[in-house]
Design an enzyme around this catalytic site. Structure first.
Site, short mmCIF file in Angstrom:
data_model
loop_
_atom_site.label_atom_id
_atom_site.label_comp_id
_atom_site.label_asym_id
_atom_site.label_seq_id
_atom_site.Cartn_x
_atom_site.Cartn_y
_atom_site.Cartn_z
N LYS A 1 0.85 -1.20 0.00
CA LYS A 1 0.00 0.00 0.00
C LYS A 1 0.88 1.24 0.00
CE LYS A 1 -3.23 2.74 2.84
NZ LYS A 1 -4.10 2.82 4.04
N ARG B 1 -7.61 -0.57 1.13
CA ARG B 1 -8.12 -1.86 0.65
C ARG B 1 -8.55 -1.79 -0.81
NH1 ARG B 1 -12.56 -1.78 5.31
NH2 ARG B 1 -10.90 -0.50 6.20
N LYS C 1 -10.42 13.20 7.15
CA LYS C 1 -9.96 12.94 8.51
C LYS C 1 -9.94 14.24 9.31
CE LYS C 1 -6.77 9.11 7.44
NZ LYS C 1 -7.39 8.07 8.24
N ASP D 1 -12.28 7.07 3.13
CA ASP D 1 -11.07 6.91 3.95
C ASP D 1 -10.63 5.44 4.05
OD1 ASP D 1 -8.94 7.66 5.49
OD2 ASP D 1 -10.11 8.07 7.30
N ASP E 1 -2.72 10.36 3.07
CA ASP E 1 -4.11 9.95 3.23
C ASP E 1 -4.89 11.02 4.00
OD1 ASP E 1 -6.52 8.68 3.51
OD2 ASP E 1 -5.80 7.12 4.89
N1 BES Z 1 -4.35 4.90 6.60
C1 BES Z 1 -5.49 4.65 7.41
C2 BES Z 1 -5.21 3.72 8.59
C3 BES Z 1 -4.23 4.21 9.63
C4 BES Z 1 -4.69 4.69 10.83
C5 BES Z 1 -2.87 4.13 9.43
C6 BES Z 1 -3.80 5.09 11.80
C7 BES Z 1 -1.99 4.54 10.40
C8 BES Z 1 -2.46 5.02 11.59
C9 BES Z 1 -6.58 4.01 6.58
O1 BES Z 1 -6.61 4.37 5.24
C10 BES Z 1 -7.88 4.45 7.16
O2 BES Z 1 -8.16 5.61 7.12
N2 BES Z 1 -8.64 3.50 7.68
C11 BES Z 1 -9.91 3.80 8.28
C12 BES Z 1 -10.90 2.77 7.82
C13 BES Z 1 -12.34 3.08 8.16
C14 BES Z 1 -12.79 4.30 7.41
C15 BES Z 1 -13.18 1.91 7.81
C16 BES Z 1 -9.75 3.77 9.79
O3 BES Z 1 -8.97 2.93 10.28
O4 BES Z 1 -10.34 4.59 10.46
ZN ZN Z 2 -4.82 4.97 4.44
MN MN Z 3 -7.69 6.15 4.92
#
Ligand code: BES
Ligand code: ZN
Ligand code: MN
Length: 503
Positions: free
Chosen positions: A271, A357, A283, A353, A276
């Site tokens: 990835k 995946r 976010k 967000d 992000d």
């Molecule tokens: N890049 C983030 C996950 C992440 C969180 C990496 C903290 C490093 C530290 C990922 O793309 C994300 O935003 N995931 C979301 C998924 C949700 C929207 C289902 C999350 O974990 O909140």
């Molecule tokens: Zn991410």
């Molecule tokens: Mn994300």
């Protein structure tokens, strides 16, 4: 950093600092209040004598990462003697030794010392494994993330040379040293990529760095842009990339050595979200700056390929890197949108967000199309894995128990903390969609697992392992052996895993 081996008697070695390990050889367990028995792990009497007074004073106990620096030690040619505590002798292993070497580097460079000699302890760890561990630990400890500090003096505080004092067959020790270097410098290469801010590590720059590395070590490398992503019908990947002004990159790194079995073709998928923001499902501002490390999975896979190219195991490996930003814009995908992935599956985008995946879905599908027989992906995929495992363990998910066993063995050898999480069919419920085949977010509960269940849809029947490194790719605090910042987690396990398949 220069690395040397020396078979010299430790007390006779001229060096700015001789480092020796002190272990606690107390016999009883924690329950009984037994006094520590700190023991200098060096069978050279003058070295033990030089440490005698410090130990007798009670100042030196041998507890992990305790450091005691003695100047002008009597009977030694070294200018200084550093005693590093390694904990209980009973539980001492290569993993502890690796950290001790890092701690020695971090202690000494802080004192503006540029070179030192590390006397390998005689106990516990086989000489070649010990050499590898010390080299790895030393390089990892030497990495500093302060790239853009203007104070040059601070920036230059690094160890330039380490001598490992060890007796044994010089040829096999030299091989071990070089293997340790290949792995350690690759781990730092990953950390270097991860450390860069997103304005200086765009998908294009990440692809360029991969290409440059590939040319240096002799890997095949192709870099594709938006046209190819669309041509391959990678609708999930493009759905994320479409919102950014920075062009995405699809990078393929190939390692295909002569003599490799044609039955095994490992696929490493990373990835590479260089920033992000969350996209339209944006976010909160607080902590968003950390999302520059959302390309850690990609960096790890690129750097793993570097180590493989140097170590030359006889197994075919291909890495697929999906690099993009995740941005909100007038072109960005929106919640409720439906994207058709390369595999033909339709995805309802519940949350923009949950972008990792999406890009990995197409990365995994492409790896299968390229003929990979076993897949591993690494991704900073979910905040939920941090809720489940904290900052200590990375999450492992595996669709195939046999493949998991192989990975677990490699992971143990590498001394990286990871923990398997389940993939029961019941978890699939939460990624059902009303309008499409699946949704891209299973909600809050078991979020790391539903994310993995989503990926599993695209690994299909190819044995697959997913590493969620969201909580472990970035050190929130510095440790005695490693600076705060990018950790390079998973690289050593991946290298061991690949080596385990070599014909
Ligand atoms: N890049 C983030 C996950 C992440 C969180 C990496 C903290 C490093 C530290 C990922 O793309 C994300 O935003 N995931 C979301 C998924 C949700 C929207 C289902 C999350 O974990 O909140
Ligand atoms: Zn991410
Ligand atoms: Mn994300």
């Amino acid at each position: 950093m220069n690395t040397n081996l020396s078979a010299s008697v430790p007390s006779q070695l001229e060096t700015d600092c001789l480092v020796v390990v002190v272990l606690d050889r107390a016999e009883k367990d924690k329950g009984d209040k037994e006094k520590p028995v700190p023991t200098v792990e060096c069978n050279d009497a003058p070295v033990r004598d030089a440490a005698r007074e410090a130990i007798a004073s009670g100042e030196v106990t041998g507890k992990p990462f305790e450091t005691t620096l003695l100047h002008r030690p009597a009977g030694l040619k070294a200018k200084r003697l550093l005693l590093v505590g390694g904990g209980k002798a009973k539980t001492f292993s290569a993993a502890e030794l690796r950290k001790l070497a890092g701690a020695a580097v971090r202690t000494l460079k802080g004192k503006s010392i540029r070179s030192f000699a590390f006397a390998l302890p005689d106990s516990g760890v086989a000489a070649s494994d010990a050499v590898i561990a010390v080299v790895e630990g030393a390089f990892v400890g030497n990495f500093e993330p302060g790239y853009y500090k203007s104070d040059k003096k601070e920036k230059d505080k690094k160890i330039d040379a380490i001598t490992i004092v060890v007796a044994g067959d010089p040829k096999s020790l030299e091989t071990a040293l070089q293997a340790g270097r290949a792995i350690a410098e690759s781990q730092n290469f990953a950390r270097d990529l991860i450390n860069e801010p997103s304005n200086l590590m765009t998908p294009t720059i990440l692809a360029d760095r991969a290409k440059k590395m590939a040319a240096e070590v002799g890997l095949g490398c192709e870099v594709y842009g938006a046209d190819k992503i669309k041509e391959l019908k990678m609708g999930a990947f493009w759905g994320v990339a479409q919102g950014s002004d920075e062009p995405p990159a699809l990078v393929v790194l190939r390692y295909d050595p002569p003599g490799a079995s044609d039955k095994v073709h490992l696929g490493l998928v990373g990835k590479g979200v260089t920033f992000d923001t969350g996209g339209i499902s944006i976010k909160p501002a607080d902590g968003m700056e950390k999302m520059k490390y959302d390309m850690a999975g990609a960096a790890t896979m690129i750097a793993t390929m570097r180590a493989i190219a140097l170590l030359q195991p006889k197994v075919k490996v291909t890495a697929i890197i999906c690099a993009t930003e995740n941005m909100p814009s007038g072109k960005a995908q929106k919640p409720g949108d439906v994207q058709i992935a390369m595999s033909g599956k339709s995805i309802e985008i519940i949350n923009t967000d949950a972008e990792g995946r999406l890009i990995l879905a197409d990365g995994l599908c492409y790896a299968r199309q390229l003929g990979c027989t076993h897949l591993v992906d690494a991704a900073t995929l979910t905040g939920a894995v941090v809720v489940a495992l904290g900052y200590v363990n990375a999450g492992i998910f595996a669709s195939d128990d046999q493949m998991y066993e192989r990975f677990a063995e490699a992971n143990k050898k590498a001394g990286e903390k990871m923990w398997r999480l389940p993939l029961d069919d019941e978890y699939k419920e939460v990624i059902k969609s009303n309008i499409a085949d699946i949704v891209n977010s299973g909600g809050r509960w078991g979020g790391a697992i539903s994310a993995a269940m989503f990926l599993k849809e695209f690994a299909e029947d190819t044995p697959w392992i997913h590493l969620d490194i969201a909580g472990t790719a970035w050190m929130e605090e510095s440790k005695p052996w490693i600076a705060k910042g990018p950790s390079g987690i998973a690289l050593r396990s991946l290298v061991e895993f690949v080596k385990g398949w070599a014909a």
